[in-house]
Design an enzyme around this catalytic site. Structure first.
Site, PDB file in Angstrom:
ATOM      1  N   SER A  22      -9.873  41.867   9.538  1.00 21.72           N
ATOM      2  CA  SER A  22     -10.487  42.119   8.537  1.00 21.72           C
ATOM      3  C   SER A  22     -10.661  41.040   7.668  1.00 21.72           C
ATOM      4  O   SER A  22     -11.564  40.737   6.667  1.00 21.72           O
ATOM      5  CB  SER A  22      -9.668  43.496   7.639  1.00 21.72           C
ATOM      6  OG  SER A  22      -9.669  44.492   8.424  1.00 21.72           O
ATOM      7  N   ARG A  26     -14.263  39.093   5.969  1.00 14.32           N
ATOM      8  CA  ARG A  26     -14.423  39.046   4.570  1.00 14.32           C
ATOM      9  C   ARG A  26     -14.489  37.372   4.241  1.00 14.32           C
ATOM     10  O   ARG A  26     -15.189  36.958   3.396  1.00 14.32           O
ATOM     11  CB  ARG A  26     -13.363  39.641   3.900  1.00 14.32           C
ATOM     12  CG  ARG A  26     -13.503  41.179   3.813  1.00 14.32           C
ATOM     13  CD  ARG A  26     -12.076  41.825   3.459  1.00 14.32           C
ATOM     14  NE  ARG A  26     -12.199  43.301   3.395  1.00 14.32           N
ATOM     15  CZ  ARG A  26     -12.229  44.155   4.561  1.00 14.32           C
ATOM     16  NH1 ARG A  26     -12.160  43.705   5.638  1.00 14.32           N
ATOM     17  NH2 ARG A  26     -12.331  45.464   4.172  1.00 14.32           N
ATOM     18  N   ASP A 315      -5.688  51.736  12.882  1.00 13.36           N
ATOM     19  CA  ASP A 315      -6.114  51.022  13.801  1.00 13.36           C
ATOM     20  C   ASP A 315      -4.978  51.227  15.005  1.00 13.36           C
ATOM     21  O   ASP A 315      -5.211  50.729  16.031  1.00 13.36           O
ATOM     22  CB  ASP A 315      -6.836  49.691  13.530  1.00 13.36           C
ATOM     23  CG  ASP A 315      -7.891  49.516  12.917  1.00 13.36           C
ATOM     24  OD1 ASP A 315      -8.530  50.587  12.737  1.00 13.36           O
ATOM     25  OD2 ASP A 315      -8.153  48.651  12.225  1.00 13.36           O
ATOM     26  N   LYS A 342     -13.991  56.212  15.336  1.00  9.97           N
ATOM     27  CA  LYS A 342     -13.887  54.660  15.522  1.00  9.97           C
ATOM     28  C   LYS A 342     -14.697  54.221  16.654  1.00  9.97           C
ATOM     29  O   LYS A 342     -15.544  55.103  17.239  1.00  9.97           O
ATOM     30  CB  LYS A 342     -12.378  54.364  15.816  1.00  9.97           C
ATOM     31  CG  LYS A 342     -11.535  54.822  14.389  1.00  9.97           C
ATOM     32  CD  LYS A 342     -11.845  53.825  13.445  1.00  9.97           C
ATOM     33  CE  LYS A 342     -10.937  54.109  12.307  1.00  9.97           C
ATOM     34  NZ  LYS A 342     -11.198  53.247  10.886  1.00  9.97           N
TER      35      LYS A 342
HETATM   36  C1  S3P Z   1     -11.395  47.922   8.207  1.00 12.52           C
HETATM   37  C2  S3P Z   1     -11.145  49.158   7.697  1.00 12.52           C
HETATM   38  C3  S3P Z   1     -11.042  50.487   8.684  1.00 12.52           C
HETATM   39  C4  S3P Z   1     -10.351  49.899   9.958  1.00 12.52           C
HETATM   40  C5  S3P Z   1     -11.403  48.691  10.651  1.00 12.52           C
HETATM   41  C6  S3P Z   1     -11.431  47.556   9.589  1.00 12.52           C
HETATM   42  C7  S3P Z   1     -11.984  46.944   7.202  1.00 12.52           C
HETATM   43  O1  S3P Z   1     -12.141  51.255   8.890  1.00 12.52           O
HETATM   44  O2  S3P Z   1     -10.606  50.922  11.130  1.00 12.52           O
HETATM   45  O3  S3P Z   1     -10.929  48.321  11.797  1.00 12.52           O
HETATM   46  O4  S3P Z   1     -11.753  45.721   7.511  1.00 12.52           O
HETATM   47  O5  S3P Z   1     -12.107  47.285   6.118  1.00 12.52           O
HETATM   48  P1  S3P Z   1     -12.464  52.145   7.862  1.00 12.52           P
HETATM   49  O6  S3P Z   1     -12.756  51.686   6.376  1.00 12.52           O
HETATM   50  O7  S3P Z   1     -13.485  52.929   8.627  1.00 12.52           O
HETATM   51  O8  S3P Z   1     -11.182  53.223   8.021  1.00 12.52           O
END
Ligand code: S3P
Length: 433
Positions: A22, A26, A315, A342
């Site tokens: 994540s 970003r 996750d 997912k």
């Molecule tokens: C993420 C948010 C999550 C997660 C994904 C990464 C992110 O998804 O499952 O692996 O980086 O914002 P959701 O926002 O769909 O729950």
């Protein structure tokens, strides 16, 4: 590609898993639209984050690396992105498509984003709807699926958006669109979700006000390039946390793991099941809490997973289901319908794979009930979902015979050196065509 995971093995030593997915996504997105240079260390060189990196190169941003986790982004400023010469392909990465949708909705040019077979089945209406409320022109294929097209040249207006589901991707999409909108944009989430966007925007010098479940920002500001140190991904560490918990004699330390409180549900759930987990050397690195995590084998017991922990471990459920299979008694998960959208339908796919291995795993519309038992042997299918593949590899530590896991190519999306690290700690994994 398939994994042949031989039964048994050890889980010992000290490892650092790759950078947080994540935060890696970003770092590229915000670095690209910042003024000046952003340097990133510990960047995840997995396919998903690389898709984001390539997307910004296609949008005219000069990005050096990655080289040993270092990336240098020459920010083009908030209005410096350029029209790509072709559609942007984001592979398996929902984060790329949903966050980019927000960031690109207010640009002067049109963009179409496409993805692989798995991503093409995933819901994009959840981001298209709030973006349209802001004045964006967004097109999707039937049923709100990718490809996703944004028509440029729209002046966005700030909105308040009450998120219908606990999703950091939807929240981030709206906030990123808000950077380009007139006035104030705010989101209220039904339950806490990962807050890396809010923290990182602030790190780039962009004010974001957070009060309870509401995040708020004003459009029109600028971001300033920074240095980012990406901690190890707790979602990747989770495979080893479960591996050590279920393996007799195991004692493993995971180094420099991001322990942002919006991500630590997996620790809370495992501890509630009786796991022996200690956080050491707590420190703060670039606005994110980091710690070393020591995990030793423990006898796990089944629990009813508290629903408030679901978004904080979203996750990690595939591998938590493996922990539940090795626990005494029943583990029940509810309130987790998001798992069905997912990279695969993680409830169905895990239930089928665990059943193949002889575990009583009953799927429900929003969760699963798993009866702890003896893991057998057999062939299971990852459905091209990285986290399913790695979860069944972990299951082999307690299986009676080999587990063959079909469709493991996508492990590289989030954890390119999984086999190497798994082997290093003492697991018996073989890769075959
Ligand atoms: C993420 C948010 C999550 C997660 C994904 C990464 C992110 O998804 O499952 O692996 O980086 O914002 P959701 O926002 O769909 O729950």
């Amino acid at each position: 590609m398939k994994f042949i995971a031989k039964a048994g093995g050890q889980v010992e030593g000290q490892v650092r898993v790759p950078g947080d997915k994540s935060i890696s996504h970003r770092s590229i997105m915000l670095g690209a639209i910042a003024d000046g240079v952003t340097t990133v260390d510990g960047f995840l060189e997995g396919e998903d984050a690389l898709c984001t990196l390539k997307a910004f190169r296609a949008l005219g941003v000069v990005i050096e690396g990655p080289e040993n986790g270092r990336v240098v982004i020459h920010g083009v400023g908030r209005d410096g992105l350029q029209a790509p010469s072709e559609d942007i392909y984001v592979g398996n990465s929902g984060t790329s498509m949903r966050l980019l949708a927000g960031l690109l909705a207010g640009q002067a040019f049109d963009v179409t984003m496409t993805g692989d077979e798995s991503l093409t089945k995933r819901p994009m209406e959840r981001v298209a709807a709030p973006l349209r409320m802001m004045g964006a022109v967004v097109e999707t294929a039937e049923g709100g699926r990718p490809p996703l097209t944004l028509r440029g040249g729209q002046q966005l207006k700030g909105i308040h958006y009450d998120l219908p589901m606990a999703s950091a991707q939807v929240k981030s999409c709206v906030l990123l669109a808000g950077l380009y909108a007139e006035g104030e944009t705010s989101t209220t989430e039904p339950a806490p979700t990962r807050d890396h966007s809010e923290r990182m925007l602030r790190g780039f010098g962009y004010p974001v006000e957070v009060k309870g479940a509401t995040a708020r920002l004003q459009g029109g500001g600028r971001l300033q390039g920074v240095h980012i140190d990406v901690p190890a991904d707790i979602s990747s560490a989770a495979f080893f946390m479960v591996a050590a918990s279920i393996t007799p004699g195991a004692d493993l330390t995971l180094e420099h793991v991001g322990v942002n409180p919006t991500r630590t549900g997996v620790i809370d759930i495992l501890k509630a099941m009786g796991a022996d987990i200690t956080l050491l050397n707590h420190r703060e690195v670039g606005g994110e809490p980091v710690a070393d995590i020591r995990v030793r084998h423990a006898a796990l017991k089944g629990i009813d997973i508290p629903e408030h922990l679901v978004p904080l471990a979203i996750d990690e459920f595939p591998v938590l289901f493996v922990a539940a299979s090795c626990a005494s008694g029943q583990t029940v998960l509810t309130g987790a319908e998001e798992l069905r959208v997912k990279e695969s339908d993680r409830i169905q796919v895990m239930a089928e794979g665990l059943a193949t291995l002889g575990i009583d795993a009953q799927p429900t519309p929003d969760g699963i009930a798993i009866q702890g038992g003896e893991l057998g042997e057999g062939t299971v299918y990852s459905h091209h979902d990285h986290r399913i593949a790695m979860s069944f590899a972990v299951a082999s530590l307690r299986a009676k015979g080999p587990i063959v896991i079909e469709g493991c190519d996508n492990v590289a999306t989030s954890f390119p050196n999984f086999v190497e690290l798994a082997t290093k700690v003492g697991m018996n994994l073989e890769v075959a065509e």
